[in-house]
Design a protein around this motif. Sequence first.
Motif, PDB file in Angstrom:
ATOM      1  N   SER A   9      26.893 143.098 124.303  1.00  0.00           N
ATOM      2  CA  SER A   9      28.114 143.785 123.874  1.00  0.00           C
ATOM      3  C   SER A   9      29.005 142.908 122.986  1.00  0.00           C
ATOM      4  O   SER A   9      29.919 143.406 122.335  1.00  0.00           O
ATOM      5  N   TRP A  10      28.733 141.598 122.962  1.00  0.00           N
ATOM      6  CA  TRP A  10      29.574 140.691 122.189  1.00  0.00           C
ATOM      7  C   TRP A  10      29.231 140.787 120.702  1.00  0.00           C
ATOM      8  O   TRP A  10      28.060 140.705 120.314  1.00  0.00           O
ATOM      9  N   ASN A  11      30.247 140.922 119.875  1.00  0.00           N
ATOM     10  CA  ASN A  11      30.057 140.883 118.420  1.00  0.00           C
ATOM     11  C   ASN A  11      30.204 139.419 117.991  1.00  0.00           C
ATOM     12  O   ASN A  11      31.297 138.964 117.669  1.00  0.00           O
ATOM     13  N   ILE A  12      29.098 138.708 118.013  1.00  0.00           N
ATOM     14  CA  ILE A  12      29.122 137.264 117.790  1.00  0.00           C
ATOM     15  C   ILE A  12      29.615 136.911 116.387  1.00  0.00           C
ATOM     16  O   ILE A  12      30.418 135.986 116.197  1.00  0.00           O
ATOM     17  N   ASP A  13      29.141 137.642 115.376  1.00  0.00           N
ATOM     18  CA  ASP A  13      29.547 137.336 114.002  1.00  0.00           C
ATOM     19  C   ASP A  13      31.056 137.474 113.834  1.00  0.00           C
ATOM     20  O   ASP A  13      31.700 136.619 113.215  1.00  0.00           O
ATOM     21  N   GLN A  14      31.631 138.539 114.398  1.00  0.00           N
ATOM     22  CA  GLN A  14      33.079 138.747 114.313  1.00  0.00           C
ATOM     23  C   GLN A  14      33.828 137.671 115.083  1.00  0.00           C
ATOM     24  O   GLN A  14      34.862 137.160 114.634  1.00  0.00           O
ATOM     25  N   THR A  15      33.294 137.303 116.236  1.00  0.00           N
ATOM     26  CA  THR A  15      33.922 136.271 117.062  1.00  0.00           C
ATOM     27  C   THR A  15      33.978 134.933 116.323  1.00  0.00           C
ATOM     28  O   THR A  15      35.022 134.267 116.288  1.00  0.00           O
ATOM     29  N   LEU A  16      32.863 134.550 115.724  1.00  0.00           N
ATOM     30  CA  LEU A  16      32.815 133.290 114.977  1.00  0.00           C
ATOM     31  C   LEU A  16      33.763 133.327 113.788  1.00  0.00           C
ATOM     32  O   LEU A  16      34.459 132.339 113.503  1.00  0.00           O
ATOM     33  N   ASN A  83      27.998 129.889 133.222  1.00  0.00           N
ATOM     34  CA  ASN A  83      26.762 129.720 132.462  1.00  0.00           C
ATOM     35  C   ASN A  83      26.821 130.438 131.117  1.00  0.00           C
ATOM     36  O   ASN A  83      26.291 129.950 130.111  1.00  0.00           O
ATOM     37  N   THR A  84      27.471 131.602 131.101  1.00  0.00           N
ATOM     38  CA  THR A  84      27.655 132.320 129.839  1.00  0.00           C
ATOM     39  C   THR A  84      28.494 131.493 128.870  1.00  0.00           C
ATOM     40  O   THR A  84      28.183 131.403 127.674  1.00  0.00           O
ATOM     41  N   LEU A  85      29.537 130.858 129.389  1.00  0.00           N
ATOM     42  CA  LEU A  85      30.381 130.017 128.543  1.00  0.00           C
ATOM     43  C   LEU A  85      29.623 128.786 128.050  1.00  0.00           C
ATOM     44  O   LEU A  85      29.893 128.294 126.944  1.00  0.00           O
ATOM     45  N   LYS A  86      28.674 128.309 128.824  1.00  0.00           N
ATOM     46  CA  LYS A  86      27.854 127.181 128.369  1.00  0.00           C
ATOM     47  C   LYS A  86      26.956 127.608 127.210  1.00  0.00           C
ATOM     48  O   LYS A  86      26.750 126.848 126.254  1.00  0.00           O
ATOM     49  N   GLN A  87      26.444 128.837 127.282  1.00  0.00           N
ATOM     50  CA  GLN A  87      25.664 129.368 126.162  1.00  0.00           C
ATOM     51  C   GLN A  87      26.544 129.538 124.928  1.00  0.00           C
ATOM     52  O   GLN A  87      26.144 129.230 123.804  1.00  0.00           O
ATOM     53  N   LEU A  88      27.768 130.022 125.143  1.00  0.00           N
ATOM     54  CA  LEU A  88      28.723 130.153 124.038  1.00  0.00           C
ATOM     55  C   LEU A  88      29.010 128.792 123.427  1.00  0.00           C
ATOM     56  O   LEU A  88      29.096 128.655 122.194  1.00  0.00           O
ATOM     57  N   SER A  89      29.128 127.769 124.263  1.00  0.00           N
ATOM     58  CA  SER A  89      29.401 126.414 123.781  1.00  0.00           C
ATOM     59  C   SER A  89      28.317 125.940 122.825  1.00  0.00           C
ATOM     60  O   SER A  89      28.608 125.339 121.776  1.00  0.00           O
ATOM     61  N   GLN A  90      27.062 126.210 123.173  1.00  0.00           N
ATOM     62  CA  GLN A  90      25.959 125.808 122.304  1.00  0.00           C
ATOM     63  C   GLN A  90      26.044 126.496 120.947  1.00  0.00           C
ATOM     64  O   GLN A  90      25.798 125.879 119.903  1.00  0.00           O
ATOM     65  N   LEU A  91      26.419 127.769 120.972  1.00  0.00           N
ATOM     66  CA  LEU A  91      26.574 128.524 119.728  1.00  0.00           C
ATOM     67  C   LEU A  91      27.699 127.944 118.871  1.00  0.00           C
ATOM     68  O   LEU A  91      27.549 127.738 117.658  1.00  0.00           O
ATOM     69  N   LEU A  92      28.834 127.652 119.511  1.00  0.00           N
ATOM     70  CA  LEU A  92      29.975 127.085 118.780  1.00  0.00           C
ATOM     71  C   LEU A  92      29.638 125.706 118.223  1.00  0.00           C
ATOM     72  O   LEU A  92      30.062 125.352 117.119  1.00  0.00           O
ATOM     73  N   ASN A  93      28.881 124.938 118.984  1.00  0.00           N
ATOM     74  CA  ASN A  93      28.469 123.607 118.499  1.00  0.00           C
ATOM     75  C   ASN A  93      27.605 123.717 117.248  1.00  0.00           C
ATOM     76  O   ASN A  93      27.750 122.923 116.308  1.00  0.00           O
ATOM     77  N   ARG A  94      26.709 124.700 117.234  1.00  0.00           N
ATOM     78  CA  ARG A  94      25.828 124.867 116.073  1.00  0.00           C
ATOM     79  C   ARG A  94      26.606 125.272 114.822  1.00  0.00           C
ATOM     80  O   ARG A  94      26.281 124.854 113.713  1.00  0.00           O
ATOM     81  N   HIS A  95      27.656 126.092 115.023  1.00  0.00           N
ATOM     82  CA  HIS A  95      28.398 126.604 113.866  1.00  0.00           C
ATOM     83  C   HIS A  95      29.553 125.703 113.432  1.00  0.00           C
ATOM     84  O   HIS A  95      29.855 125.608 112.246  1.00  0.00           O
ATOM     85  N   PHE A  96      30.211 125.058 114.402  1.00  0.00           N
ATOM     86  CA  PHE A  96      31.426 124.310 114.081  1.00  0.00           C
ATOM     87  C   PHE A  96      31.339 122.815 114.413  1.00  0.00           C
ATOM     88  O   PHE A  96      32.320 122.098 114.219  1.00  0.00           O
ATOM     89  N   TYR A  97      30.201 122.379 114.954  1.00  0.00           N
ATOM     90  CA  TYR A  97      30.002 120.951 115.271  1.00  0.00           C
ATOM     91  C   TYR A  97      31.123 120.408 116.156  1.00  0.00           C
ATOM     92  O   TYR A  97      31.710 119.367 115.864  1.00  0.00           O
ATOM     93  N   LEU A  98      31.402 121.107 117.254  1.00  0.00           N
ATOM     94  CA  LEU A  98      32.540 120.753 118.109  1.00  0.00           C
ATOM     95  C   LEU A  98      32.212 119.692 119.152  1.00  0.00           C
ATOM     96  O   LEU A  98      33.117 119.093 119.722  1.00  0.00           O
ATOM     97  N   GLY A  99      30.951 119.493 119.453  1.00  0.00           N
ATOM     98  CA  GLY A  99      30.581 118.482 120.447  1.00  0.00           C
ATOM     99  C   GLY A  99      30.908 118.875 121.871  1.00  0.00           C
ATOM    100  O   GLY A  99      31.095 118.012 122.735  1.00  0.00           O
ATOM    101  N   ILE A 100      30.958 120.187 122.158  1.00  0.00           N
ATOM    102  CA  ILE A 100      31.247 120.641 123.525  1.00  0.00           C
ATOM    103  C   ILE A 100      30.052 120.351 124.418  1.00  0.00           C
ATOM    104  O   ILE A 100      28.915 120.639 124.069  1.00  0.00           O
ATOM    105  N   ASN A 101      30.318 119.760 125.600  1.00  0.00           N
ATOM    106  CA  ASN A 101      29.215 119.471 126.521  1.00  0.00           C
ATOM    107  C   ASN A 101      29.545 119.758 127.981  1.00  0.00           C
ATOM    108  O   ASN A 101      28.772 119.391 128.877  1.00  0.00           O
ATOM    109  N   ASP A 102      30.678 120.415 128.238  1.00  0.00           N
ATOM    110  CA  ASP A 102      31.029 120.725 129.626  1.00  0.00           C
ATOM    111  C   ASP A 102      31.997 121.904 129.663  1.00  0.00           C
ATOM    112  O   ASP A 102      32.679 122.194 128.666  1.00  0.00           O
ATOM    113  N   VAL A 103      32.030 122.577 130.814  1.00  0.00           N
ATOM    114  CA  VAL A 103      32.965 123.687 131.038  1.00  0.00           C
ATOM    115  C   VAL A 103      33.671 123.451 132.363  1.00  0.00           C
ATOM    116  O   VAL A 103      33.020 123.170 133.378  1.00  0.00           O
TER     117      VAL A 103
END
Length: 200
Positions: A9-16, A83-103
């Motif tokens: 249900s998440w619109n990932i492109d719009q979210t990014l 766990n969902t937020l951890k998956q989101l973190s990986q996506l954000l890291n790929r797009h914005f290079y944020l270096g997120i590694n924990d929630v």
Amino acid sequence: MEATTLPKSWNIDQTLDDLDQQGFAVIDHVYSYHYVYQLVKECISNLNCFREAAIQNGVVSNVRSDHILWIDENLHIAQHHINTLKQLSQLLNRHFYLGINDVEAHFACYNTGEFYALHRDNPQNKNGRIISTVYYLHEEWQESWGGELHLQDKKNVWHTIQPKPNRIAMFQSDLLHEVIQAKHQRLSITAWLRSDQNII
């Protein structure tokens, strides 16, 4: 870690795009009804374990008046959200290079009259919080009940986000924001996507 994928249900492109342009994004209809029901049940059944968030190391702050319960491995239903937020973190890291590694996350309860004054979750990069998220898990909400998230975006424009059930708001942790005084019990999970490992 349990294998979790981002909900369809998440619109990932719009979210990014929203995160990139404004510094915040809002997603509705986040989870299935069945999961939301179980999550609300877990939260409510543990309300007697919540503590005053305004008390830090025995010192009372007048900045906030909500009550919280940190989420650990004993809160099994909430772990799916983590766990969902951890998956989101990986996506954000790929797009914005944020270096997120924990929630890190906690349940939050704002009873009638409770609030959180203007603040930043990561002022002047003083901690590892990169992205803040608030997931609203009360079963219903009316606009007259208050409890809105008031947020200043990266262009200094102010926005008011209604705490609608099954909605998640996410934003840069250095943005100024507040929670307007609630006129009805308001339940949520607040979580931070971090670039370091937090010890609660």
